[in-house]
Design a protein around this motif. Structure first.
Motif, PDB file in Angstrom:
ATOM      1  N   LEU A   8       9.544 -11.564 -51.127  1.00  9.00           N
ATOM      2  CA  LEU A   8      10.565 -11.692 -52.161  1.00  9.00           C
ATOM      3  C   LEU A   8      10.914 -10.338 -52.781  1.00  9.00           C
ATOM      4  CD1 LEU A   8       9.515 -14.947 -54.042  1.00  9.00           C
ATOM      5  CD2 LEU A   8      11.478 -14.617 -52.550  1.00  9.00           C
ATOM      6  N   SER A   9       9.934  -9.462 -52.903  1.00  9.38           N
ATOM      7  CA  SER A   9      10.195  -8.167 -53.530  1.00  9.38           C
ATOM      8  C   SER A   9      11.070  -7.278 -52.661  1.00  9.38           C
ATOM      9  CB  SER A   9       8.875  -7.456 -53.839  1.00  9.38           C
ATOM     10  OG  SER A   9       8.183  -7.138 -52.646  1.00  9.38           O
ATOM     11  N   GLY A  10      11.147  -7.573 -51.346  1.00 12.57           N
ATOM     12  CA  GLY A  10      11.948  -6.726 -50.467  1.00 12.57           C
ATOM     13  C   GLY A  10      13.089  -7.437 -49.768  1.00 12.57           C
ATOM     14  N   PHE A  11      13.337  -8.701 -50.140  1.00 18.87           N
ATOM     15  CA  PHE A  11      14.352  -9.481 -49.421  1.00 18.87           C
ATOM     16  C   PHE A  11      15.758  -9.011 -49.802  1.00 18.87           C
ATOM     17  CE2 PHE A  11      16.920 -13.375 -48.679  1.00 18.87           C
ATOM     18  CZ  PHE A  11      16.638 -13.538 -47.329  1.00 18.87           C
ATOM     19  N   PRO A  12      16.589  -8.616 -48.822  1.00 16.65           N
ATOM     20  CA  PRO A  12      17.899  -8.050 -49.138  1.00 16.65           C
ATOM     21  C   PRO A  12      19.015  -9.076 -49.307  1.00 16.65           C
ATOM     22  CG  PRO A  12      17.511  -7.906 -46.789  1.00 16.65           C
ATOM     23  CD  PRO A  12      16.278  -8.535 -47.390  1.00 16.65           C
ATOM     24  N   GLY A  13      18.766 -10.323 -48.971  1.00 17.91           N
ATOM     25  CA  GLY A  13      19.846 -11.306 -48.948  1.00 17.91           C
ATOM     26  C   GLY A  13      20.272 -11.589 -47.523  1.00 17.91           C
ATOM     27  N   VAL A  14      21.327 -12.363 -47.357  1.00 17.32           N
ATOM     28  CA  VAL A  14      21.785 -12.809 -46.044  1.00 17.32           C
ATOM     29  C   VAL A  14      23.180 -12.274 -45.776  1.00 17.32           C
ATOM     30  CG1 VAL A  14      22.375 -14.858 -44.680  1.00 17.32           C
ATOM     31  CG2 VAL A  14      20.346 -14.875 -46.121  1.00 17.32           C
ATOM     32  N   GLU A  60       0.444 -14.054 -51.355  1.00 20.90           N
ATOM     33  CA  GLU A  60       0.759 -12.628 -51.272  1.00 20.90           C
ATOM     34  C   GLU A  60       1.907 -12.374 -50.289  1.00 20.90           C
ATOM     35  OE1 GLU A  60       0.548  -8.552 -52.143  1.00 20.90           O
ATOM     36  OE2 GLU A  60      -0.069 -10.379 -53.188  1.00 20.90           O
ATOM     37  N   ALA A  61       1.950 -13.150 -49.196  1.00 20.53           N
ATOM     38  CA  ALA A  61       3.055 -13.030 -48.241  1.00 20.53           C
ATOM     39  C   ALA A  61       4.375 -13.387 -48.915  1.00 20.53           C
ATOM     40  CB  ALA A  61       2.816 -13.937 -47.035  1.00 20.53           C
ATOM     41  N   LEU A  62       4.345 -14.378 -49.778  1.00 24.48           N
ATOM     42  CA  LEU A  62       5.523 -14.778 -50.532  1.00 24.48           C
ATOM     43  C   LEU A  62       5.980 -13.654 -51.461  1.00 24.48           C
ATOM     44  CD1 LEU A  62       7.284 -17.392 -51.386  1.00 24.48           C
ATOM     45  CD2 LEU A  62       5.704 -17.511 -53.295  1.00 24.48           C
ATOM     46  N   ARG A  63       5.051 -13.086 -52.230  1.00 21.37           N
ATOM     47  CA  ARG A  63       5.400 -12.052 -53.194  1.00 21.37           C
ATOM     48  C   ARG A  63       5.950 -10.801 -52.498  1.00 21.37           C
ATOM     49  NH1 ARG A  63       4.270  -7.603 -55.236  1.00 21.37           N
ATOM     50  NH2 ARG A  63       2.603  -7.216 -53.743  1.00 21.37           N
ATOM     51  N   LEU A  78      12.426 -18.270 -45.916  1.00 23.83           N
ATOM     52  CA  LEU A  78      11.173 -18.889 -45.487  1.00 23.83           C
ATOM     53  C   LEU A  78      10.674 -18.264 -44.189  1.00 23.83           C
ATOM     54  CD1 LEU A  78       8.971 -21.009 -45.900  1.00 23.83           C
ATOM     55  CD2 LEU A  78      10.446 -22.663 -44.723  1.00 23.83           C
ATOM     56  N   HIS A  79      11.595 -17.962 -43.282  1.00 27.44           N
ATOM     57  CA  HIS A  79      11.223 -17.309 -42.019  1.00 27.44           C
ATOM     58  C   HIS A  79      10.576 -15.952 -42.283  1.00 27.44           C
ATOM     59  CE1 HIS A  79      12.592 -15.210 -38.076  1.00 27.44           C
ATOM     60  NE2 HIS A  79      11.361 -15.668 -37.962  1.00 27.44           N
ATOM     61  N   CYS A  80      11.183 -15.164 -43.176  1.00 26.47           N
ATOM     62  CA  CYS A  80      10.623 -13.845 -43.505  1.00 26.47           C
ATOM     63  C   CYS A  80       9.235 -13.972 -44.147  1.00 26.47           C
ATOM     64  CB  CYS A  80      11.565 -13.095 -44.442  1.00 26.47           C
ATOM     65  SG  CYS A  80      13.121 -12.588 -43.692  1.00 26.47           S
ATOM     66  N   ILE A  81       9.080 -14.963 -45.022  1.00 26.40           N
ATOM     67  CA  ILE A  81       7.775 -15.197 -45.655  1.00 26.40           C
ATOM     68  C   ILE A  81       6.736 -15.570 -44.605  1.00 26.40           C
ATOM     69  CG2 ILE A  81       6.510 -16.715 -47.239  1.00 26.40           C
ATOM     70  CD1 ILE A  81       9.212 -17.007 -48.793  1.00 26.40           C
ATOM     71  N   ALA A  82       7.116 -16.477 -43.696  1.00 30.37           N
ATOM     72  CA  ALA A  82       6.188 -16.927 -42.652  1.00 30.37           C
ATOM     73  C   ALA A  82       5.864 -15.801 -41.672  1.00 30.37           C
ATOM     74  CB  ALA A  82       6.780 -18.124 -41.919  1.00 30.37           C
ATOM     75  N   GLU A  83       6.836 -14.952 -41.374  1.00 31.60           N
ATOM     76  CA  GLU A  83       6.565 -13.794 -40.507  1.00 31.60           C
ATOM     77  C   GLU A  83       5.510 -12.887 -41.137  1.00 31.60           C
ATOM     78  OE1 GLU A  83      10.122 -12.408 -37.602  1.00 31.60           O
ATOM     79  OE2 GLU A  83      10.427 -11.978 -39.735  1.00 31.60           O
ATOM     80  N   GLU A  84       5.656 -12.636 -42.439  1.00 34.16           N
ATOM     81  CA  GLU A  84       4.688 -11.806 -43.152  1.00 34.16           C
ATOM     82  C   GLU A  84       3.303 -12.456 -43.112  1.00 34.16           C
ATOM     83  OE1 GLU A  84       3.120  -8.693 -45.348  1.00 34.16           O
ATOM     84  OE2 GLU A  84       5.159  -8.823 -44.497  1.00 34.16           O
ATOM     85  N   ASP A  85       3.247 -13.754 -43.343  1.00 30.16           N
ATOM     86  CA  ASP A  85       1.986 -14.478 -43.307  1.00 30.16           C
ATOM     87  C   ASP A  85       1.412 -14.501 -41.894  1.00 30.16           C
ATOM     88  OD1 ASP A  85       0.065 -16.243 -44.755  1.00 30.16           O
ATOM     89  OD2 ASP A  85       0.795 -17.763 -43.358  1.00 30.16           O
ATOM     90  N   GLY A  86       2.278 -14.663 -40.901  1.00 30.06           N
ATOM     91  CA  GLY A  86       1.831 -14.739 -39.510  1.00 30.06           C
ATOM     92  C   GLY A  86       1.225 -13.453 -38.991  1.00 30.06           C
ATOM     93  N   LEU A 142      13.256 -20.979 -55.146  1.00 30.03           N
ATOM     94  CA  LEU A 142      12.436 -22.154 -55.462  1.00 30.03           C
ATOM     95  C   LEU A 142      12.196 -23.007 -54.217  1.00 30.03           C
ATOM     96  CD1 LEU A 142      14.055 -23.184 -58.859  1.00 30.03           C
ATOM     97  CD2 LEU A 142      11.620 -22.694 -58.535  1.00 30.03           C
ATOM     98  N   ALA A 143      13.253 -23.237 -53.444  1.00 28.28           N
ATOM     99  CA  ALA A 143      13.137 -24.066 -52.241  1.00 28.28           C
ATOM    100  C   ALA A 143      12.199 -23.428 -51.225  1.00 28.28           C
ATOM    101  CB  ALA A 143      14.518 -24.276 -51.622  1.00 28.28           C
ATOM    102  N   ALA A 144      12.374 -22.125 -50.989  1.00 32.44           N
ATOM    103  CA  ALA A 144      11.518 -21.433 -50.023  1.00 32.44           C
ATOM    104  C   ALA A 144      10.072 -21.368 -50.504  1.00 32.44           C
ATOM    105  CB  ALA A 144      12.058 -20.026 -49.769  1.00 32.44           C
ATOM    106  N   THR A 145       9.887 -21.189 -51.813  1.00 31.55           N
ATOM    107  CA  THR A 145       8.537 -21.141 -52.379  1.00 31.55           C
ATOM    108  C   THR A 145       7.835 -22.487 -52.229  1.00 31.55           C
ATOM    109  OG1 THR A 145       9.190 -19.451 -53.985  1.00 31.55           O
ATOM    110  CG2 THR A 145       7.203 -20.714 -54.477  1.00 31.55           C
ATOM    111  N   ALA A 146       8.541 -23.558 -52.561  1.00 27.64           N
ATOM    112  CA  ALA A 146       7.953 -24.898 -52.434  1.00 27.64           C
ATOM    113  C   ALA A 146       7.578 -25.185 -50.984  1.00 27.64           C
ATOM    114  CB  ALA A 146       8.933 -25.941 -52.954  1.00 27.64           C
ATOM    115  N   ALA A 147       8.460 -24.814 -50.057  1.00 29.89           N
ATOM    116  CA  ALA A 147       8.178 -25.048 -48.638  1.00 29.89           C
ATOM    117  C   ALA A 147       7.007 -24.201 -48.163  1.00 29.89           C
ATOM    118  CB  ALA A 147       9.418 -24.738 -47.807  1.00 29.89           C
TER     119      ALA A 147
END
Length: 464
Positions: A319-325, A313-316, A123-131, A299-304
């Motif tokens: 997700l396409s480049g997320f390497p995991g934790v 678009e920030a979500l997509r 979610l942080h990575c998604i929000a960073e992209e959106d921000g 699913l959880a990060a998408t819903a949030a």
């Protein structure tokens, strides 16, 4: 809360305690820090530089000369020092609660037994992209490793704080108010702290939503039996929006207006009974981010993200480049035809179960550490079918060996170094060595990160 001029004691001088002390002192409180262990030279220098008085090597009655007390999450409610504070009737709060008093940004809270770190990171990575396009800053803090108190001073009203929350941290929250909250699941964990009662453990998790209001949202895993029972039976009883997510059709059946589901090909956003594709499975189900549990994390990060108004678009893109934790089913290397996986963050049996199911092929499992009342019986079938050998370490190694005696080959190791050596000698070409302890790290390490880093170092040092 107004703290200027108040006397506040902080119990615990590790990361969250030191950050809370610094924040409260900067806001005009007279702060006293009490630490059971000896403080390091750097810690003493920091406290002295801030003009904060302290005691070390034990807790005394001095800490009760306070208007309120902030307690670090690792200190149990039943400890003598907490009992003393409560007996004297002094208000007791967590570091998360104290930091929230000064947070001007929107807050999103994420809790659950498993998946909360991955969900919070995603979610942080998604929000960073959106921000980047909308001009706000997103930060992650809390149980993820960065104290909330340390990031609060830099946040503006348009920013977003994503806070990972353990049950320990939520125990001391009373006014903490996330605009969006997420509960990933509830499975047995930390039951030694909750008298073996999973419902008491769940109650601590449910504190995440106690201040949420009509304009807020709570996203929950409807496939989790305890969460389904709790929220579906109480439908209509909550002032905030309930947004279920799950695999298949259950999420839709239990939705009152909005839900998220995975149908095997797409994450779907359901609005008024109509499904809208959000992202294709091929965008996020990669080798480094595989497994059913990671579908739930997405699913959880998408819903949030949708609840926060984040652009699709920030979500997509994320997700396409997320390497995991790091430390969560993290691929380390391949050597002599054997893959080595670091899953040090698996600190309970459910996380170990997820890893055993997610990693394909025949396994040599390294497991063990400090037991938290673990029951290994639910692992028997998957161990029998997939695990060629278990190398058991730590305080729980005898219990683990007894649990799987006759099910698979069991080996004992005194150290992680010995375990890696035994695993290398045991694994055959085509196998995977999976380091997924299923236990806490505190018998041998400061935390799961230190444990995971050592495993990676030892693995990378292995010679052909």
């Amino acid at each position: 809360m107004q703290v200027k001029g108040k006397k506040i004691s902080v119990i615990g001088a590790k990361r969250s305690g030191m950050a809370a002390a610094a924040l409260l002192s900067a806001r005009g409180a007279s702060v006293f820090v009490s630490e059971l262990a000896q403080l390091s030279g750097d810690e003493k220098t920091l406290l002295s530089g801030l003009g904060i008085d302290y005691e070390e090597g034990g807790h005394t009655g001095r800490l009760c000369d306070a208007d309120l007390v902030v307690v670090s999450p690792g200190i149990p409610r039943e400890s003598d020092v907490v009992r003393m504070v409560l007996w004297k009737g002094i208000p007791l709060f967590s570091e998360i609660e104290a930091a929230s008093w000064f947070c001007r940004a929107k807050m999103a809270g994420i809790t659950g037994t498993d998946g909360k770190t991955t969900t919070a990171t995603l979610l942080h990575c998604i929000a960073e992209e959106d921000g980047r396009t909308r001009g706000y800053t997103a930060v992650s803090a809390g149980n993820i490793g960065v104290p909330f108190s340390a990031v609060v001073p830099s946040l503006a009203p348009d920013d977003l704080a994503i806070i990972e929350l353990s049950s320990y941290q939520l125990e001391g929250c009373t006014s903490f108010h996330p605009v969006v909250s997420v509960i990933t699941n509830i499975t047995p964990d930390h039951l030694d702290r909750y008298h073996g009662d999973i419902r008491e453990y769940a109650k601590a998790k449910y504190r995440i939503y106690r201040q949420q209001q009509q304009t807020d949202a709570l996203c929950y895993n409807v496939d989790d039996p305890l969460l389904r029972e709790h929220f579906c039976n109480g439908a209509g009883a909550y002032p905030f929006r309930l947004i279920p997510f799950g695999i298949g059709e259950d999420a839709v059946r239990h939705a009152s207006g909005e839900a998220f589901s995975f149908d095997g090909s797409f994450i779907l956003h359901w609005k008024d009974g109509i499904p809208y594709p959000v992202v294709a499975a091929e965008e996020f189900l990669k080798n480094s981010f595989r497994g059913r549990h990671n579908i739930y994390n997405v699913l959880a990060a998408t819903a949030a993200a949708f609840s926060l108004g984040i652009d699709r678009e920030a979500l997509r893109v994320t997700l396409s480049g997320f390497p995991g934790v790091e430390h969560r089913q993290e691929f380390v290397r391949s050597l002599d035809g054997v893959d080595w996986i670091n899953d040090s963050k698996a600190t309970n049996v459910n996380a170990l179960f997820q890893a055993l199911n997610a990693v394909p092929g025949r396994l040599v499992l390294i497991a063990g550490g400090r037991d938290k009342g673990n029951d290994y019986s639910g692992l028997v079938d998957v161990v029998r079918s997939k695990v060629a050998a278990i190398v058991a370490i730590g305080e729980s190694r005898e219990k683990i060996c007894r649990a799987f005696e006759g099910i698979t080959r069991t080996l004992r190791a005194g150290t992680l170094e010995d375990a890696v050596d035994l695993a290398r000698k045991t694994a055959c070409c085509g196998d995977t060595v999976l380091f997924s302890p299923g236990c806490a790290s505190f018998d041998m390490f400061a935390n799961f990160e230190e444990r995971g880093r050592l495993f990676k170092h030892l693995t990378l040092e292995l010679k052909l």
